[in-house]
Design an enzyme around this catalytic site. Structure first.
Site, PDB file in Angstrom:
ATOM      1  N   GLY A   6       0.791  -1.235   0.051  1.00 52.40           N
ATOM      2  CA  GLY A   6      -0.116   0.159  -0.072  1.00 52.40           C
ATOM      3  C   GLY A   6       0.918   1.093   0.019  1.00 52.40           C
ATOM      4  O   GLY A   6       2.047   1.326   0.092  1.00 52.40           O
ATOM      5  N   LEU A  32      -6.575 -10.265   5.273  1.00 48.40           N
ATOM      6  CA  LEU A  32      -7.381  -9.808   6.455  1.00 48.40           C
ATOM      7  C   LEU A  32      -8.958 -10.128   6.440  1.00 48.40           C
ATOM      8  O   LEU A  32      -9.596  -9.969   7.274  1.00 48.40           O
ATOM      9  CB  LEU A  32      -7.103  -8.139   6.720  1.00 48.40           C
ATOM     10  CG  LEU A  32      -5.610  -7.549   6.866  1.00 48.40           C
ATOM     11  CD1 LEU A  32      -5.790  -6.437   7.246  1.00 48.40           C
ATOM     12  CD2 LEU A  32      -4.996  -8.655   8.250  1.00 48.40           C
ATOM     13  N   TYR A  56      -8.916  -1.882   3.829  1.00 46.18           N
ATOM     14  CA  TYR A  56     -10.102  -1.733   2.638  1.00 46.18           C
ATOM     15  C   TYR A  56     -10.278  -0.014   2.431  1.00 46.18           C
ATOM     16  O   TYR A  56     -10.834   0.467   3.263  1.00 46.18           O
ATOM     17  CB  TYR A  56     -11.431  -2.345   2.890  1.00 46.18           C
ATOM     18  CG  TYR A  56     -12.326  -2.491   1.755  1.00 46.18           C
ATOM     19  CD1 TYR A  56     -12.685  -3.586   0.970  1.00 46.18           C
ATOM     20  CD2 TYR A  56     -13.028  -1.288   1.456  1.00 46.18           C
ATOM     21  CE1 TYR A  56     -13.411  -3.444  -0.256  1.00 46.18           C
ATOM     22  CE2 TYR A  56     -13.842  -1.185   0.154  1.00 46.18           C
ATOM     23  CZ  TYR A  56     -14.197  -2.460  -0.526  1.00 46.18           C
ATOM     24  OH  TYR A  56     -14.896  -2.574  -1.654  1.00 46.18           O
ATOM     25  N   THR A  96      -8.629   6.862  10.321  1.00 50.00           N
ATOM     26  CA  THR A  96      -8.939   7.855   9.563  1.00 50.00           C
ATOM     27  C   THR A  96      -9.844   9.034  10.195  1.00 50.00           C
ATOM     28  O   THR A  96     -10.511   8.900  11.184  1.00 50.00           O
ATOM     29  CB  THR A  96      -9.961   7.319   8.428  1.00 50.00           C
ATOM     30  OG1 THR A  96     -10.252   8.132   7.536  1.00 50.00           O
ATOM     31  CG2 THR A  96     -11.234   6.488   8.890  1.00 50.00           C
ATOM     32  N   TYR A 120     -17.052   2.876   5.029  1.00 47.73           N
ATOM     33  CA  TYR A 120     -15.691   3.062   5.223  1.00 47.73           C
ATOM     34  C   TYR A 120     -15.393   3.672   6.647  1.00 47.73           C
ATOM     35  O   TYR A 120     -14.900   2.760   7.587  1.00 47.73           O
ATOM     36  CB  TYR A 120     -14.902   3.834   4.132  1.00 47.73           C
ATOM     37  CG  TYR A 120     -13.553   3.995   4.575  1.00 47.73           C
ATOM     38  CD1 TYR A 120     -12.503   3.194   4.272  1.00 47.73           C
ATOM     39  CD2 TYR A 120     -13.067   5.381   5.019  1.00 47.73           C
ATOM     40  CE1 TYR A 120     -11.193   3.278   4.554  1.00 47.73           C
ATOM     41  CE2 TYR A 120     -11.651   5.416   5.185  1.00 47.73           C
ATOM     42  CZ  TYR A 120     -10.814   4.538   4.976  1.00 47.73           C
ATOM     43  OH  TYR A 120      -9.384   4.842   5.634  1.00 47.73           O
ATOM     44  N   LYS A 124     -13.893   1.524   9.942  1.00 49.39           N
ATOM     45  CA  LYS A 124     -12.659   2.014  10.423  1.00 49.39           C
ATOM     46  C   LYS A 124     -12.907   2.174  12.060  1.00 49.39           C
ATOM     47  O   LYS A 124     -12.105   1.883  12.837  1.00 49.39           O
ATOM     48  CB  LYS A 124     -12.160   3.197   9.818  1.00 49.39           C
ATOM     49  CG  LYS A 124     -11.508   2.812   8.470  1.00 49.39           C
ATOM     50  CD  LYS A 124     -10.252   1.762   8.227  1.00 49.39           C
ATOM     51  CE  LYS A 124      -9.291   2.716   8.979  1.00 49.39           C
ATOM     52  NZ  LYS A 124      -7.864   1.752   8.494  1.00 49.39           N
TER      53      LYS A 124
HETATM   54  N1  LIG Z   1      -5.605   6.802   1.731  1.00 48.29           N
HETATM   55  C1  LIG Z   1      -6.296   7.687   2.372  1.00 48.29           C
HETATM   56  O1  LIG Z   1      -6.651   8.947   1.719  1.00 48.29           O
HETATM   57  C2  LIG Z   1      -6.290   7.451   4.056  1.00 48.29           C
HETATM   58  C3  LIG Z   1      -6.890   8.294   4.677  1.00 48.29           C
HETATM   59  C4  LIG Z   1      -7.081   8.254   6.122  1.00 48.29           C
HETATM   60  C5  LIG Z   1      -6.743   6.921   6.444  1.00 48.29           C
HETATM   61  N2  LIG Z   1      -6.280   6.028   5.868  1.00 48.29           N
HETATM   62  C6  LIG Z   1      -5.549   4.825   6.526  1.00 48.29           C
HETATM   63  O2  LIG Z   1      -4.350   4.763   6.366  1.00 48.29           O
HETATM   64  C7  LIG Z   1      -3.859   3.283   6.210  1.00 48.29           C
HETATM   65  C8  LIG Z   1      -3.078   3.360   5.258  1.00 48.29           C
HETATM   66  O3  LIG Z   1      -3.819   3.690   3.851  1.00 48.29           O
HETATM   67  P1  LIG Z   1      -3.066   3.663   2.470  1.00 48.29           P
HETATM   68  O4  LIG Z   1      -3.473   4.640   1.707  1.00 48.29           O
HETATM   69  O5  LIG Z   1      -1.621   3.225   2.433  1.00 48.29           O
HETATM   70  O6  LIG Z   1      -4.124   2.234   1.762  1.00 48.29           O
HETATM   71  P2  LIG Z   1      -3.912   1.515   0.453  1.00 48.29           P
HETATM   72  O7  LIG Z   1      -2.831   2.255  -0.324  1.00 48.29           O
HETATM   73  O8  LIG Z   1      -5.175   1.301   0.003  1.00 48.29           O
HETATM   74  O9  LIG Z   1      -2.998   0.336   0.873  1.00 48.29           O
HETATM   75  C9  LIG Z   1      -3.977  -0.732   1.516  1.00 48.29           C
HETATM   76  C10 LIG Z   1      -3.097  -2.233   1.497  1.00 48.29           C
HETATM   77  O10 LIG Z   1      -3.800  -2.965   2.185  1.00 48.29           O
HETATM   78  C11 LIG Z   1      -3.977  -4.140   1.262  1.00 48.29           C
HETATM   79  N3  LIG Z   1      -5.150  -4.789   1.638  1.00 48.29           N
HETATM   80  C12 LIG Z   1      -6.462  -4.621   1.314  1.00 48.29           C
HETATM   81  N4  LIG Z   1      -7.239  -5.495   1.641  1.00 48.29           N
HETATM   82  C13 LIG Z   1      -6.562  -6.426   2.289  1.00 48.29           C
HETATM   83  C14 LIG Z   1      -6.637  -7.713   2.653  1.00 48.29           C
HETATM   84  N5  LIG Z   1      -8.081  -8.242   2.747  1.00 48.29           N
HETATM   85  N6  LIG Z   1      -5.934  -8.457   3.336  1.00 48.29           N
HETATM   86  C15 LIG Z   1      -4.274  -8.083   3.213  1.00 48.29           C
HETATM   87  N7  LIG Z   1      -4.243  -6.837   2.733  1.00 48.29           N
HETATM   88  C16 LIG Z   1      -4.981  -5.979   1.997  1.00 48.29           C
HETATM   89  C17 LIG Z   1      -4.111  -3.529  -0.057  1.00 48.29           C
HETATM   90  O11 LIG Z   1      -3.851  -4.484  -1.083  1.00 48.29           O
HETATM   91  P3  LIG Z   1      -4.345  -4.159  -2.576  1.00 48.29           P
HETATM   92  O12 LIG Z   1      -3.563  -3.024  -2.732  1.00 48.29           O
HETATM   93  O13 LIG Z   1      -3.945  -5.531  -3.014  1.00 48.29           O
HETATM   94  O14 LIG Z   1      -5.548  -4.092  -2.277  1.00 48.29           O
HETATM   95  C18 LIG Z   1      -2.904  -2.436   0.065  1.00 48.29           C
HETATM   96  O15 LIG Z   1      -1.420  -3.040   0.097  1.00 48.29           O
HETATM   97  C19 LIG Z   1      -5.188   2.761   6.279  1.00 48.29           C
HETATM   98  O16 LIG Z   1      -5.308   2.125   7.492  1.00 48.29           O
HETATM   99  C20 LIG Z   1      -6.221   3.796   5.673  1.00 48.29           C
HETATM  100  O17 LIG Z   1      -7.548   3.268   6.265  1.00 48.29           O
HETATM  101  C21 LIG Z   1      -5.909   6.209   4.556  1.00 48.29           C
END
Ligand SMILES: NC(=O)c1ccc[n+]([C@@H]2O[C@H](COP(=O)([O-])OP(=O)(O)OC[C@H]3O[C@@H](n4cnc5c(N)ncnc54)[C@H](OP(=O)(O)O)[C@@H]3O)[C@@H](O)[C@H]2O)c1
Length: 295
Positions: A6, A32, A56, A96, A120, A124
């Site tokens: 990710g 997961l 997710y 988040t 979502y 979370k």
């Molecule tokens: N992105 C945002 O704007 C944002 C904002 C606030 C908080 N957050 C939080 O910050 C954290 C990191 O976010 P990020 O942006 O780095 O997320 P991301 O780029 O979407 O990465 C999430 C990772 O989790 C993996 N994943 C999804 N479903 C899974 C499963 N069932 N089992 C194992 N792995 C799984 C994904 O694999 P695939 O790519 O193969 O699906 C990906 O490698 C998360 O907790 C997110 O909720 C993100």
């Protein structure tokens, strides 16, 4: 560390490597959505520290797949917390700004009332609550508007649109704290590095929920303006203008909370770590991208 592919997980993998022996996992080693795959793997690895960067994260798709979102974001963290308790491991988990409804109108702090308005956000929040209820030593780091230039993000989308469209229409009524995935990973590493020799004791003393996001608040419109301004390959931009729009002009399956800037003072004072301003991180991210392949 879980979620190595990710945005955040990729940065954590490289940033945490010097701090100790690190096992980084993602599909297919761990899924997961299938709790047993978590338990088997973690009981084999027996880590002192579990960092969960997997989630997710497709906010709109979650409206159609609430069970999967809940399994990955709500139930899996509960299982991770249970295993962390059994193994005596410390759990670092990311949450988040979307646990809030966006109506406060000023930056949210950790004691503000949560009230997610989409699937979502609810999934979370379930994860947060389950971790806290488990009683394991945990750090729940709520972050917001995470981007990297390696995977599709708001920043890569704006750059892409700027190459294809004459005019960009970007919402100006969504305000938040943009957070570069590398900055988030580096600050997580700095936080862990403050632990010193007695990691378990440090974790018990400092555990809790913290807000950790790029410093400051900005609308998506102003963020997009900054992206275009800091674009290292401005000559490739075709867009002649960027215009403010309203969220209501772009209906999406999931409702978005409008104001979710995060107040990170508790993190800053708790760990004595400064958090860079969102725009300086954006400038660094752009510069970093422009250097790729040059060495
Ligand atoms: N992105 C945002 O704007 C944002 C904002 C606030 C908080 N957050 C939080 O910050 C954290 C990191 O976010 P990020 O942006 O780095 O997320 P991301 O780029 O979407 O990465 C999430 C990772 O989790 C993996 N994943 C999804 N479903 C899974 C499963 N069932 N089992 C194992 N792995 C799984 C994904 O694999 P695939 O790519 O193969 O699906 C990906 O490698 C998360 O907790 C997110 O909720 C993100």
């Amino acid at each position: 560390m879980i979620g190595k592919n990710g945005q955040l997980g990729w940065e954590l993998n490289r940033t945490l490597a010097p701090l100790g022996s690190l096992e980084a996992l993602d599909y297919p080693e761990i899924n997961l959505a299938i709790p047993d795959s978590i338990a088997d793997t973690l009981r084999r690895v027996k880590p002192d520290l579990i960092i969960n960067a997997a989630a997710y994260t497709d906010v709109d798709k979650a409206e159609d797949e609430p069970q999967i979102a809940l399994a990955v974001n709500g139930e899996a963290p509960a299982r991770l917390a249970e295993i962390a308790s059994d193994l005596g491991s410390v759990l670092v988990h990311y949450s988040t700004d979307y646990v809030f409804d966006g109506s406060k109108g000023e930056p949210y702090n950790e004691s503000d009332r949560v009230n997610p308005i989409n699937v979502y956000g609810r999934s979370k929040l379930k994860g947060e609550q389950a971790i806290l209820e488990s009683g394991c030593a945990c750090f729940i780091l709520r972050t917001s508007w995470v981007y990297s230039l390696r995977r599709e993000s708001f920043v890569t989308k704006v750059l892409d649109w700027s190459r294809k469209k004459d005019i960009l229409n970007i919402v100006s009524d969504q305000v938040g704290s943009p957070t570069w995935a590398r900055m988030l990973a580096e600050i997580t590493a700095q936080m862990l590095a403050t632990a010193g020799e007695d990691f378990a004791n440090w974790a018990h003393q400092h555990q809790g929920t913290y807000h950790l996001a790029g410093s400051g608040a900005v609308s998506r419109f102003k963020w997009a303006q900054a992206i275009l301004e800091l674009d290292p390959n401005k000559k490739e931009q075709k867009a002649r203008d960027i215009q403010p729009a309203l969220t209501a002009d772009f209906p999406t399956p999931a409702r978005r909370p409008l104001y979710t800037a995060l107040d990170c003072r508790q993190f800053i004072s708790g760990f004595n770590i400064k958090i860079p301003e969102w725009k300086s991180s954006l400038a660094l991210a752009m510069y970093d991208q422009s250097q790729l392949g040059k060495e």
